[in-house]
Write a protein that holds these residues in place. Structure first.
Motif, PDB file in Angstrom:
ATOM      1  N   ASP A  73      -7.855   2.107  -1.348  1.00 31.41           N
ATOM      2  CA  ASP A  73      -7.295   0.757  -1.472  1.00 31.41           C
ATOM      3  C   ASP A  73      -7.537   0.241  -2.886  1.00 31.41           C
ATOM      4  O   ASP A  73      -8.582   0.515  -3.481  1.00 31.41           O
ATOM      5  CB  ASP A  73      -7.992  -0.161  -0.452  1.00 31.41           C
ATOM      6  CG  ASP A  73      -7.286  -1.489  -0.246  1.00 31.41           C
ATOM      7  OD1 ASP A  73      -6.072  -1.568  -0.504  1.00 31.41           O
ATOM      8  OD2 ASP A  73      -7.956  -2.448   0.200  1.00 31.41           O
ATOM      9  N   GLY A  89      -9.440  -5.640   6.068  1.00 32.02           N
ATOM     10  CA  GLY A  89      -9.615  -4.780   7.236  1.00 32.02           C
ATOM     11  C   GLY A  89      -8.748  -5.146   8.428  1.00 32.02           C
ATOM     12  O   GLY A  89      -8.932  -4.614   9.529  1.00 32.02           O
ATOM     13  N   LYS A 135       0.816  -1.218   0.000  1.00 29.62           N
ATOM     14  CA  LYS A 135       0.000   0.000   0.000  1.00 29.62           C
ATOM     15  C   LYS A 135       0.850   1.269   0.000  1.00 29.62           C
ATOM     16  O   LYS A 135       0.383   2.326  -0.428  1.00 29.62           O
ATOM     17  CB  LYS A 135      -0.940   0.003   1.214  1.00 29.62           C
ATOM     18  CG  LYS A 135      -2.026  -1.060   1.168  1.00 29.62           C
ATOM     19  CD  LYS A 135      -2.895  -0.962   2.417  1.00 29.62           C
ATOM     20  CE  LYS A 135      -3.687  -2.220   2.701  1.00 29.62           C
ATOM     21  NZ  LYS A 135      -4.781  -2.473   1.800  1.00 29.62           N
ATOM     22  N   GLN A 175      -2.384   7.525   7.195  1.00 30.82           N
ATOM     23  CA  GLN A 175      -3.018   8.529   6.328  1.00 30.82           C
ATOM     24  C   GLN A 175      -3.990   9.358   7.161  1.00 30.82           C
ATOM     25  O   GLN A 175      -4.621   8.818   8.067  1.00 30.82           O
ATOM     26  CB  GLN A 175      -3.870   7.842   5.238  1.00 30.82           C
ATOM     27  CG  GLN A 175      -3.132   6.851   4.393  1.00 30.82           C
ATOM     28  CD  GLN A 175      -4.060   6.052   3.476  1.00 30.82           C
ATOM     29  OE1 GLN A 175      -5.215   5.798   3.818  1.00 30.82           O
ATOM     30  NE2 GLN A 175      -3.536   5.663   2.334  1.00 30.82           N
ATOM     31  N   PRO A 176      -4.167  10.632   6.819  1.00 31.09           N
ATOM     32  CA  PRO A 176      -5.259  11.368   7.456  1.00 31.09           C
ATOM     33  C   PRO A 176      -6.570  10.654   7.179  1.00 31.09           C
ATOM     34  O   PRO A 176      -6.767  10.096   6.088  1.00 31.09           O
ATOM     35  CB  PRO A 176      -5.235  12.731   6.737  1.00 31.09           C
ATOM     36  CG  PRO A 176      -3.880  12.840   6.140  1.00 31.09           C
ATOM     37  CD  PRO A 176      -3.428  11.433   5.849  1.00 31.09           C
ATOM     38  N   SER A 228     -17.607   0.397   6.490  1.00 31.38           N
ATOM     39  CA  SER A 228     -16.189   0.591   6.752  1.00 31.38           C
ATOM     40  C   SER A 228     -15.844  -0.058   8.088  1.00 31.38           C
ATOM     41  O   SER A 228     -16.588   0.086   9.056  1.00 31.38           O
ATOM     42  CB  SER A 228     -15.883   2.091   6.829  1.00 31.38           C
ATOM     43  OG  SER A 228     -14.624   2.292   7.440  1.00 31.38           O
ATOM     44  N   ASP A 280     -17.887   2.220   2.489  1.00 26.68           N
ATOM     45  CA  ASP A 280     -17.008   2.262   1.318  1.00 26.68           C
ATOM     46  C   ASP A 280     -17.861   2.038   0.081  1.00 26.68           C
ATOM     47  O   ASP A 280     -18.826   1.264   0.127  1.00 26.68           O
ATOM     48  CB  ASP A 280     -16.035   1.059   1.315  1.00 26.68           C
ATOM     49  CG  ASP A 280     -15.020   1.106   2.422  1.00 26.68           C
ATOM     50  OD1 ASP A 280     -14.971   2.097   3.163  1.00 26.68           O
ATOM     51  OD2 ASP A 280     -14.260   0.126   2.522  1.00 26.68           O
ATOM     52  N   ASP A 333     -11.439   0.446  -3.302  1.00 29.25           N
ATOM     53  CA  ASP A 333     -12.278   0.971  -2.228  1.00 29.25           C
ATOM     54  C   ASP A 333     -12.243   2.484  -2.332  1.00 29.25           C
ATOM     55  O   ASP A 333     -11.164   3.096  -2.312  1.00 29.25           O
ATOM     56  CB  ASP A 333     -11.727   0.582  -0.852  1.00 29.25           C
ATOM     57  CG  ASP A 333     -11.735  -0.925  -0.628  1.00 29.25           C
ATOM     58  OD1 ASP A 333     -12.449  -1.629  -1.362  1.00 29.25           O
ATOM     59  OD2 ASP A 333     -11.029  -1.375   0.290  1.00 29.25           O
ATOM     60  N   VAL A 354     -10.137  10.196   6.016  1.00 25.39           N
ATOM     61  CA  VAL A 354     -11.006  10.880   5.049  1.00 25.39           C
ATOM     62  C   VAL A 354     -12.422  10.857   5.627  1.00 25.39           C
ATOM     63  O   VAL A 354     -12.998   9.773   5.781  1.00 25.39           O
ATOM     64  CB  VAL A 354     -11.000  10.153   3.681  1.00 25.39           C
ATOM     65  CG1 VAL A 354     -11.940  10.839   2.699  1.00 25.39           C
ATOM     66  CG2 VAL A 354      -9.585  10.048   3.122  1.00 25.39           C
ATOM     67  N   LYS A 397      -2.432   1.462   9.174  1.00 25.53           N
ATOM     68  CA  LYS A 397      -2.719   0.089   8.708  1.00 25.53           C
ATOM     69  C   LYS A 397      -1.449  -0.545   8.160  1.00 25.53           C
ATOM     70  O   LYS A 397      -0.528   0.163   7.743  1.00 25.53           O
ATOM     71  CB  LYS A 397      -3.839   0.104   7.653  1.00 25.53           C
ATOM     72  CG  LYS A 397      -3.655   1.112   6.535  1.00 25.53           C
ATOM     73  CD  LYS A 397      -4.937   1.300   5.698  1.00 25.53           C
ATOM     74  CE  LYS A 397      -4.773   2.417   4.680  1.00 25.53           C
ATOM     75  NZ  LYS A 397      -5.949   2.694   3.873  1.00 25.53           N
TER      76      LYS A 397
HETATM   77  N1  LIG Z   1      -7.520   7.220   5.020  1.00 23.87           N
HETATM   78  C1  LIG Z   1      -8.665   6.660   5.386  1.00 23.87           C
HETATM   79  N2  LIG Z   1      -9.713   7.436   5.811  1.00 23.87           N
HETATM   80  C2  LIG Z   1     -10.898   6.879   6.201  1.00 23.87           C
HETATM   81  N3  LIG Z   1     -11.121   5.549   6.218  1.00 23.87           N
HETATM   82  C3  LIG Z   1     -10.131   4.747   5.791  1.00 23.87           C
HETATM   83  C4  LIG Z   1      -8.856   5.247   5.349  1.00 23.87           C
HETATM   84  N4  LIG Z   1      -8.091   4.211   5.004  1.00 23.87           N
HETATM   85  C5  LIG Z   1      -8.825   3.091   5.196  1.00 23.87           C
HETATM   86  N5  LIG Z   1     -10.054   3.414   5.667  1.00 23.87           N
HETATM   87  C6  LIG Z   1     -11.122   2.467   5.982  1.00 23.87           C
HETATM   88  O1  LIG Z   1     -10.541   1.246   6.383  1.00 23.87           O
HETATM   89  C7  LIG Z   1     -10.899   0.210   5.450  1.00 23.87           C
HETATM   90  C8  LIG Z   1      -9.754  -0.762   5.316  1.00 23.87           C
HETATM   91  O2  LIG Z   1      -8.632  -0.106   4.744  1.00 23.87           O
HETATM   92  P1  LIG Z   1      -8.011  -0.647   3.397  1.00 23.87           P
HETATM   93  O3  LIG Z   1      -6.914   0.287   3.028  1.00 23.87           O
HETATM   94  O4  LIG Z   1      -9.091  -0.892   2.412  1.00 23.87           O
HETATM   95  O5  LIG Z   1      -7.339  -1.992   3.875  1.00 23.87           O
HETATM   96  P2  LIG Z   1      -7.679  -3.530   3.606  1.00 23.87           P
HETATM   97  O6  LIG Z   1      -6.616  -3.991   2.664  1.00 23.87           O
HETATM   98  O7  LIG Z   1      -7.570  -4.164   4.938  1.00 23.87           O
HETATM   99  O8  LIG Z   1      -9.034  -3.611   2.963  1.00 23.87           O
HETATM  100  C9  LIG Z   1     -11.286   0.950   4.181  1.00 23.87           C
HETATM  101  O9  LIG Z   1     -12.146   0.161   3.407  1.00 23.87           O
HETATM  102  C10 LIG Z   1     -11.950   2.192   4.726  1.00 23.87           C
HETATM  103  O10 LIG Z   1     -13.272   1.935   5.142  1.00 23.87           O
END
Ligand SMILES: Nc1ncnc2c1ncn2[C@@H]1O[C@H](COP(=O)(O)OP(=O)(O)O)[C@@H](O)[C@H]1O
Ligand SMILES: [Mg+2]
Length: 288
Positions: free
Chosen positions: A242, A138, A92, A166-167, A192, A175, A230, A169, A131
């Motif tokens: 994602d 998740g 990522k 990441q900040p 989410s 999602d 996502d 969002v 993450k």
């Molecule tokens: N920067 C972010 N701001 C808000 N929600 C986030 C952010 N990054 C991830 N999420 C939430 O966390 C979930 C899981 O993160 P993701 O990057 O999709 O990892 P995974 O590979 O585990 O699916 C996302 O589907 C989203 O709902």
């Protein structure tokens, strides 16, 4: 056609790869299945050029599946997806660097090999989502409201390998998951993991023109053929958080047939993989 599917143990009974393989068999194709995580591999003999029309990867991040796919690509075989494209999204941190440099709306992304280093992230970037760079489904996704929350999380974050932050969002708690197969895009809405209060079920939703254009752009930027993304609908528009190679295609009507057809088309197309493109010769005395 003769295909080789790399399927991780986790997906052994999963409808997606299993149904696709069944469909291909029923249509008269030969499908060999390798279980990268559950077998001892004699790597020096694992691929022989021309053994299959295509190799297909449906595995989790971090397992030996991608190594085997790269071995097939280096022997000149077509792979689904392109092996280098898979690397570009399974990490990522790399996905964020590629995506932002190619103009995709993605959050500012930090990477840290040790969780303590996250303490250097400015307070203005909070609330912060942390993450694992190779996460999926998740796993180990955390929301930190303020910098003073980091210390308590450090023990849990150790051992997760490279981390990204990441900040957050701002979003309504769901999602938009877009699944891309062939030239078709399908959208679903799913809770989410950072909003456990929302209803759980994933359901089909209409795909807006803006998100469809974003999904097409994601495919072009990373060079993926079968993929999902996502998307969060943030205050400034859709944001990609994602990108997944070979996702679940949950809620996609007749997903198994669509994916099987897409695999056959890609195998027949013989798309050259990155590893077999002719390298530019370097003349003696050239500096690299
Ligand atoms: N920067 C972010 N701001 C808000 N929600 C986030 C952010 N990054 C991830 N999420 C939430 O966390 C979930 C899981 O993160 P993701 O990057 O999709 O990892 P995974 O590979 O585990 O699916 C996302 O589907 C989203 O709902
Ligand atoms: Mg995700």
């Amino acid at each position: 056609m003769k295909l080789c599917f790399l399927v991780e143990e986790n997906y052994r009974h999963d409808g997606m790869p299993v149904e696709v393989i069944r469909r291909l068999h029923a249509w008269g194709h030969q499908v060999d299945v390798l279980r990268p995580g559950g077998s001892l591999h004699r790597m020096t003999e694992v691929v022989s050029a021309g053994s299959h029309d295509a190799w297909v990867l449906k595995t989790v991040s971090g397992g030996p599946g991608l190594t085997l796919l790269e071995a097939a690509a280096s022997a000149g075989m077509t792979t689904v997806n392109d092996a280098r494209s898979i690397r570009g999204v399974r990490d990522k941190a790399l996905a964020a660097a590629i995506g932002r440099s190619r103009g995709l709306p993605m959050p500012t992304t930090y990477a840290a090999a040790k969780p303590e280093l996250l303490a250097e992230i400015p307070e203005s970037d909070y609330p912060l989502v942390v993450k694992p760079a190779d996460g999926s489904s998740g796993r180990a996704v955390h929301l930190l409201a303020a910098p003073d929350r980091l210390a308590a999380l450090l023990p849990e974050l150790r051992g997760e390998g490279l981390l990204i932050a990441q900040p957050y969002v701002p979003n309504a708690g769901v999602d938009i998951k877009v699944y891309c197969v062939g030239d078709d895009f399908y959208a679903t809405e799913r809770r989410s993991p950072l909003h456990p209060d929302r209803p759980h079920r994933e359901r089909r939703v209409p795909l807006s023109r803006e998100v469809a254009a974003l999904a097409a752009q994601v495919g072009a930027v990373y060079g993926l053929d079968l993929y999902g993304l996502d998307v969060l609908l943030g205050p400034d528009g859709p944001v990609v958080v994602d990108v997944n190679d070979f996702p679940s295609f949950r809620q996609v009507p007749d997903a198994a047939s669509r994916v099987a057809n897409a695999v056959l088309a890609l195998a027949a197309g013989g798309r050259p993989t990155a590893a077999v493109t002719t390298p530019v010769p370097v003349a003696a005395g050239d500096t690299l």
